[in-house]
Motif scaffolding. Structure first.
Motif, PDB file in Angstrom:
ATOM      1  N   ASP A  53      32.057  21.832  44.987  1.00 13.43           N
ATOM      2  CA  ASP A  53      33.126  22.399  45.813  1.00 13.43           C
ATOM      3  C   ASP A  53      34.455  21.691  45.566  1.00 13.43           C
ATOM      4  OD1 ASP A  53      32.333  20.042  47.059  1.00 13.43           O
ATOM      5  OD2 ASP A  53      32.154  20.910  49.053  1.00 13.43           O
ATOM      6  N   PHE A  54      34.454  20.696  44.715  1.00  8.60           N
ATOM      7  CA  PHE A  54      35.657  20.043  44.207  1.00  8.60           C
ATOM      8  C   PHE A  54      35.896  20.478  42.760  1.00  8.60           C
ATOM      9  CE2 PHE A  54      37.518  15.539  43.201  1.00  8.60           C
ATOM     10  CZ  PHE A  54      38.759  16.102  42.964  1.00  8.60           C
ATOM     11  N   GLN A  55      34.826  20.476  41.959  1.00 13.01           N
ATOM     12  CA  GLN A  55      34.939  20.821  40.536  1.00 13.01           C
ATOM     13  C   GLN A  55      35.311  22.295  40.338  1.00 13.01           C
ATOM     14  OE1 GLN A  55      32.444  20.716  36.310  1.00 13.01           O
ATOM     15  NE2 GLN A  55      31.354  20.337  38.221  1.00 13.01           N
ATOM     16  N   GLY A  56      34.667  23.203  41.090  1.00 19.45           N
ATOM     17  CA  GLY A  56      34.956  24.623  40.939  1.00 19.45           C
ATOM     18  C   GLY A  56      36.415  24.957  41.190  1.00 19.45           C
ATOM     19  N   PRO A  57      36.984  24.531  42.333  1.00 17.92           N
ATOM     20  CA  PRO A  57      38.407  24.783  42.587  1.00 17.92           C
ATOM     21  C   PRO A  57      39.333  24.111  41.570  1.00 17.92           C
ATOM     22  CG  PRO A  57      37.268  24.349  44.637  1.00 17.92           C
ATOM     23  CD  PRO A  57      36.280  24.066  43.539  1.00 17.92           C
ATOM     24  N   ALA A  58      38.941  22.924  41.065  1.00 16.97           N
ATOM     25  CA  ALA A  58      39.763  22.270  40.046  1.00 16.97           C
ATOM     26  C   ALA A  58      39.823  23.129  38.788  1.00 16.97           C
ATOM     27  CB  ALA A  58      39.201  20.886  39.724  1.00 16.97           C
ATOM     28  N   GLY A  59      38.666  23.705  38.411  1.00 12.31           N
ATOM     29  CA  GLY A  59      38.637  24.595  37.258  1.00 12.31           C
ATOM     30  C   GLY A  59      39.451  25.854  37.495  1.00 12.31           C
ATOM     31  N   ALA A  60      39.372  26.405  38.708  1.00  7.78           N
ATOM     32  CA  ALA A  60      40.124  27.613  39.034  1.00  7.78           C
ATOM     33  C   ALA A  60      41.622  27.357  38.985  1.00  7.78           C
ATOM     34  CB  ALA A  60      39.720  28.115  40.416  1.00  7.78           C
ATOM     35  N   GLU A  61      42.037  26.214  39.486  1.00  9.25           N
ATOM     36  CA  GLU A  61      43.457  25.864  39.462  1.00  9.25           C
ATOM     37  C   GLU A  61      43.956  25.763  38.026  1.00  9.25           C
ATOM     38  OE1 GLU A  61      46.324  22.192  40.964  1.00  9.25           O
ATOM     39  OE2 GLU A  61      44.555  22.736  42.129  1.00  9.25           O
ATOM     40  N   ALA A 110      42.545  27.245  35.384  1.00  8.68           N
ATOM     41  CA  ALA A 110      42.464  28.571  34.773  1.00  8.68           C
ATOM     42  C   ALA A 110      43.667  29.438  35.142  1.00  8.68           C
ATOM     43  CB  ALA A 110      41.175  29.261  35.198  1.00  8.68           C
ATOM     44  N   VAL A 111      44.016  29.450  36.419  1.00  7.65           N
ATOM     45  CA  VAL A 111      45.078  30.335  36.897  1.00  7.65           C
ATOM     46  C   VAL A 111      46.475  29.766  36.626  1.00  7.65           C
ATOM     47  CG1 VAL A 111      46.076  31.440  38.941  1.00  7.65           C
ATOM     48  CG2 VAL A 111      43.586  31.354  38.644  1.00  7.65           C
ATOM     49  N   ASN A 112      46.655  28.494  36.908  1.00  8.28           N
ATOM     50  CA  ASN A 112      48.002  27.917  36.821  1.00  8.28           C
ATOM     51  C   ASN A 112      48.373  27.432  35.429  1.00  8.28           C
ATOM     52  OD1 ASN A 112      48.237  28.412  39.542  1.00  8.28           O
ATOM     53  ND2 ASN A 112      47.785  26.322  40.164  1.00  8.28           N
ATOM     54  N   THR A 113      47.398  26.942  34.667  1.00  9.61           N
ATOM     55  CA  THR A 113      47.705  26.423  33.330  1.00  9.61           C
ATOM     56  C   THR A 113      47.395  27.441  32.238  1.00  9.61           C
ATOM     57  OG1 THR A 113      47.284  24.152  34.063  1.00  9.61           O
ATOM     58  CG2 THR A 113      47.258  24.553  31.688  1.00  9.61           C
ATOM     59  N   LEU A 114      46.202  28.049  32.284  1.00  7.55           N
ATOM     60  CA  LEU A 114      45.829  29.030  31.269  1.00  7.55           C
ATOM     61  C   LEU A 114      46.349  30.428  31.597  1.00  7.55           C
ATOM     62  CD1 LEU A 114      42.160  27.905  30.491  1.00  7.55           C
ATOM     63  CD2 LEU A 114      44.276  27.276  29.314  1.00  7.55           C
ATOM     64  N   LYS A 115      46.912  30.592  32.806  1.00  2.04           N
ATOM     65  CA  LYS A 115      47.533  31.849  33.245  1.00  2.04           C
ATOM     66  C   LYS A 115      46.551  33.020  33.268  1.00  2.04           C
ATOM     67  CE  LYS A 115      51.385  29.583  33.454  1.00  2.04           C
ATOM     68  NZ  LYS A 115      51.862  29.112  34.781  1.00  2.04           N
ATOM     69  N   ALA A 116      45.301  32.729  33.603  1.00  5.56           N
ATOM     70  CA  ALA A 116      44.284  33.774  33.677  1.00  5.56           C
ATOM     71  C   ALA A 116      44.480  34.626  34.927  1.00  5.56           C
ATOM     72  CB  ALA A 116      42.895  33.137  33.691  1.00  5.56           C
ATOM     73  N   LYS A 117      44.463  35.935  34.739  1.00  6.29           N
ATOM     74  CA  LYS A 117      44.602  36.870  35.860  1.00  6.29           C
ATOM     75  C   LYS A 117      43.346  37.720  36.057  1.00  6.29           C
ATOM     76  CE  LYS A 117      49.630  37.207  35.375  1.00  6.29           C
ATOM     77  NZ  LYS A 117      50.783  38.135  35.105  1.00  6.29           N
ATOM     78  N   LYS A 118      42.611  37.951  34.963  1.00  5.75           N
ATOM     79  CA  LYS A 118      41.377  38.726  35.005  1.00  5.75           C
ATOM     80  C   LYS A 118      40.257  37.896  34.375  1.00  5.75           C
ATOM     81  CE  LYS A 118      43.699  43.212  34.832  1.00  5.75           C
ATOM     82  NZ  LYS A 118      43.779  44.534  34.144  1.00  5.75           N
ATOM     83  N   LYS A 168      43.594  32.337  44.540  1.00  6.53           N
ATOM     84  CA  LYS A 168      44.836  32.115  43.799  1.00  6.53           C
ATOM     85  C   LYS A 168      45.355  33.406  43.166  1.00  6.53           C
ATOM     86  CE  LYS A 168      43.627  27.304  42.868  1.00  6.53           C
ATOM     87  NZ  LYS A 168      44.645  26.776  43.797  1.00  6.53           N
ATOM     88  N   GLY A 169      44.693  34.524  43.483  1.00  2.36           N
ATOM     89  CA  GLY A 169      45.186  35.812  43.022  1.00  2.36           C
ATOM     90  C   GLY A 169      44.520  36.379  41.791  1.00  2.36           C
ATOM     91  N   ALA A 170      43.520  35.686  41.223  1.00  2.00           N
ATOM     92  CA  ALA A 170      42.827  36.194  40.040  1.00  2.00           C
ATOM     93  C   ALA A 170      41.846  37.301  40.424  1.00  2.00           C
ATOM     94  CB  ALA A 170      42.086  35.064  39.331  1.00  2.00           C
ATOM     95  N   GLU A 171      41.654  38.256  39.508  1.00  4.44           N
ATOM     96  CA  GLU A 171      40.685  39.336  39.710  1.00  4.44           C
ATOM     97  C   GLU A 171      39.395  38.981  38.960  1.00  4.44           C
ATOM     98  OE1 GLU A 171      40.090  44.117  38.761  1.00  4.44           O
ATOM     99  OE2 GLU A 171      41.960  43.093  38.218  1.00  4.44           O
ATOM    100  N   ILE A 172      38.271  39.030  39.655  1.00  6.81           N
ATOM    101  CA  ILE A 172      36.979  38.731  39.036  1.00  6.81           C
ATOM    102  C   ILE A 172      36.366  40.048  38.576  1.00  6.81           C
ATOM    103  CG2 ILE A 172      34.713  37.670  39.319  1.00  6.81           C
ATOM    104  CD1 ILE A 172      37.166  35.740  39.508  1.00  6.81           C
ATOM    105  N   LEU A 173      36.240  40.206  37.271  1.00 10.18           N
ATOM    106  CA  LEU A 173      35.767  41.459  36.682  1.00 10.18           C
ATOM    107  C   LEU A 173      34.250  41.560  36.630  1.00 10.18           C
ATOM    108  CD1 LEU A 173      38.260  41.711  33.681  1.00 10.18           C
ATOM    109  CD2 LEU A 173      38.489  42.680  35.970  1.00 10.18           C
ATOM    110  N   GLY A 174      33.567  40.439  36.722  1.00  7.38           N
ATOM    111  CA  GLY A 174      32.109  40.439  36.668  1.00  7.38           C
ATOM    112  C   GLY A 174      31.566  39.086  37.060  1.00  7.38           C
ATOM    113  N   PHE A 175      30.354  39.092  37.620  1.00  9.45           N
ATOM    114  CA  PHE A 175      29.679  37.848  38.008  1.00  9.45           C
ATOM    115  C   PHE A 175      28.204  38.047  37.639  1.00  9.45           C
ATOM    116  CE2 PHE A 175      27.615  34.764  40.767  1.00  9.45           C
ATOM    117  CZ  PHE A 175      28.499  33.700  40.800  1.00  9.45           C
ATOM    118  N   GLU A 176      27.885  37.780  36.375  1.00  4.34           N
ATOM    119  CA  GLU A 176      26.569  38.121  35.834  1.00  4.34           C
ATOM    120  C   GLU A 176      25.724  36.879  35.560  1.00  4.34           C
ATOM    121  OE1 GLU A 176      25.411  41.205  35.587  1.00  4.34           O
ATOM    122  OE2 GLU A 176      27.309  41.941  36.413  1.00  4.34           O
ATOM    123  N   GLY A 177      24.414  37.027  35.770  1.00  6.38           N
ATOM    124  CA  GLY A 177      23.499  35.918  35.546  1.00  6.38           C
ATOM    125  C   GLY A 177      22.729  36.054  34.250  1.00  6.38           C
ATOM    126  N   ILE A 178      22.454  34.908  33.622  1.00  9.09           N
ATOM    127  CA  ILE A 178      21.569  34.850  32.450  1.00  9.09           C
ATOM    128  C   ILE A 178      20.417  33.905  32.806  1.00  9.09           C
ATOM    129  CG2 ILE A 178      23.351  35.411  30.790  1.00  9.09           C
ATOM    130  CD1 ILE A 178      22.277  31.841  30.906  1.00  9.09           C
TER     131      ILE A 178
END
Length: 398
Positions: free
Chosen positions: A161-169, A171-179, A204-214
């Motif tokens: 719950d610390f690592q996930g948000p750090a990655g999201a921040e 992804a969105v703010n540095t890599l500029k991911a929107k989808k 943070k405003g990103a759209e999640i296009l899929g959440f698939e399991g392997i």
């Protein structure tokens, strides 16, 4: 949460052949007599020494062994003979629990360094709690590891719950991911990390296009990657381990999926590069492990590790070392508090939880009431070329 970006890198053999499946025979609670004449104190490691996660499991075990060997003389002077008892949990919850029962039955074992997989640590720790055996994890990040009110369970790394948000921040703010398309391996670790990332990315405003399991152990990811290709995301996130992660990266690039791929600390291993090859470029990972090579103390550790085991360090080698250091500090404190006599498991359990401001090679450790480390951090790495370790580009601290 404070974000530190750094263009400069942030400061920050004895193989697994001897796997004691029986954990050696049980001994009386006051310890057996060792070869040196001292009373025996055993410390177990529980990590995957075979299977898809063996690269990191062995690295943790060797790091722990190295620290224990360095401390043997100190404990000998106190009248105790330190022994390491390594167990192979095979990344399998059932095997981990079976090993935990053996560990509980050997009364000379006073603590456990482990695990690597959260899905193995969670059920195994229920057994440790029953026997009052303290566990200190060098790698487990699933939130549930330390939120069950167990007195025995501790970890030196950050939670998901610390690592996930750090990655999201990042992804969105540095890599500029929107989808973003998310893939996860349906384990306690992979799913928990992916869900934490998803929640934070959406906020943070990103759209999640899929959440698939392997499924762990799969080799062909055409199905899920076809979905990725059809959705056209600008970033793929993977919650899982390097064995599957490396194949997903390789097969994604072969399908023409050229967007950045981001994963968690389960991807932080040299084997990821061995599997993915040149395709690993433009892959990013959040890791719970810092870069040992950026401090003098860390450089000494790397050199000593290579000299002792004739192997290069992995991301969690130093965390096995620092975790063993925390365990030994707790045991030493318990011995001294017990008039220099053999402490009970409960005394060691309480002393380990009470460790404050322990300074390891790479980590500083103070446990809170749940057994989480107040000083845990998340590190951001970039694979700009097919080379391990990746380049450290940032740090997130609480």
């Amino acid at each position: 949460m404070k974000w530190k970006k750094s263009l400069a890198i942030l400061l920050s053999g004895g193989l697994a052949a001897s796997i004691f499946l029986a954990g050696c025979s049980s001994s009386k609670s006051d310890g057996n007599e060792g070869k040196s004449g001292g009373k025996v104190i055993k410390i177990a490691t529980q990590t995957p020494l075979s299977g898809g996660s063996a690269t990191i499991g062995e690295a943790i075990k060797l790091g722990a062994q190295m620290k224990l060997d360095e401390e043997k003389q100190k404990f000998k002077d106190l009248g105790f003979d330190l022994q390491l008892v390594p167990y192979d949990d095979q990344s399998d919850p059932k095997k981990g629990v079976a090993n935990a029962q053996l560990i509980g039955a050997d009364k000379a074992i006073l603590a456990v360094v482990g695990h690597f997989n959260s899905g193995v640590a969670i059920p195994s720790s229920e057994v440790y709690e029953k026997y009052a055996i303290p566990m200190v994890s060098p790698a487990n990040s699933a939130v549930e590891v330390t939120t069950r009110g167990l007195k025995t369970v501790n970890r030196i790394v950050a939670r998901d719950d610390f690592q996930g948000p750090a990655g999201a921040e990042f992804a969105v703010n540095t890599l500029k991911a929107k989808k973003i398309f998310i893939i996860q391996d349906k384990t306690a670790y992979g799913t928990g990390l992916a869900e934490a990332f998803k929640k934070a990315a959406e906020s943070k405003g990103a759209e999640i296009l899929g959440f698939e399991g392997i499924t762990v152990g799969e080799k062909d990811f055409n199905g899920v990657l076809n979905q990725v290709a059809s959705k056209k995301p600008d970033l793929v996130y993977f919650g899982g381990i390097y064995a599957e992660g490396g194949l997903i990266i390789k097969q994604a690039r072969e399908k023409g999926i050229k967007v950045p791929i981001l994963g968690g600390d389960g991807m932080d291993a040299s084997t990821l590069v061995e599997i993915a090859g040149e395709a690993v470029k433009d892959t990013y990972i959040t890791s719970l492990a810092g870069d040992s090579s950026k401090s003098e103390e860390g450089k000494k550790f790397i050199e000593s590790y290579k000299a002792k085991f004739n192997k290069n360090t992995e991301s969690y080698s130093v965390y096995g070392y620092d975790t063993m250091g925390v365990v030994l500090k707790g045991i030493e404190d318990a011995i001294k508090a017990n008039n220099n006599k053999m402490p009970s498991r409960a005394q060691v359990r309480d002393a380990v939880r009470g460790v404050k401001d322990y300074q390891g090679v790479l980590t500083k450790v103070s446990f809170d009431e749940n057994g989480d480390n107040n000083y845990a951090k998340v590190f951001i790495y970039s694979f700009k070329e097919a080379k391990y370790p990746a380049e450290l580009v940032g740090e997130v601290s609480k």
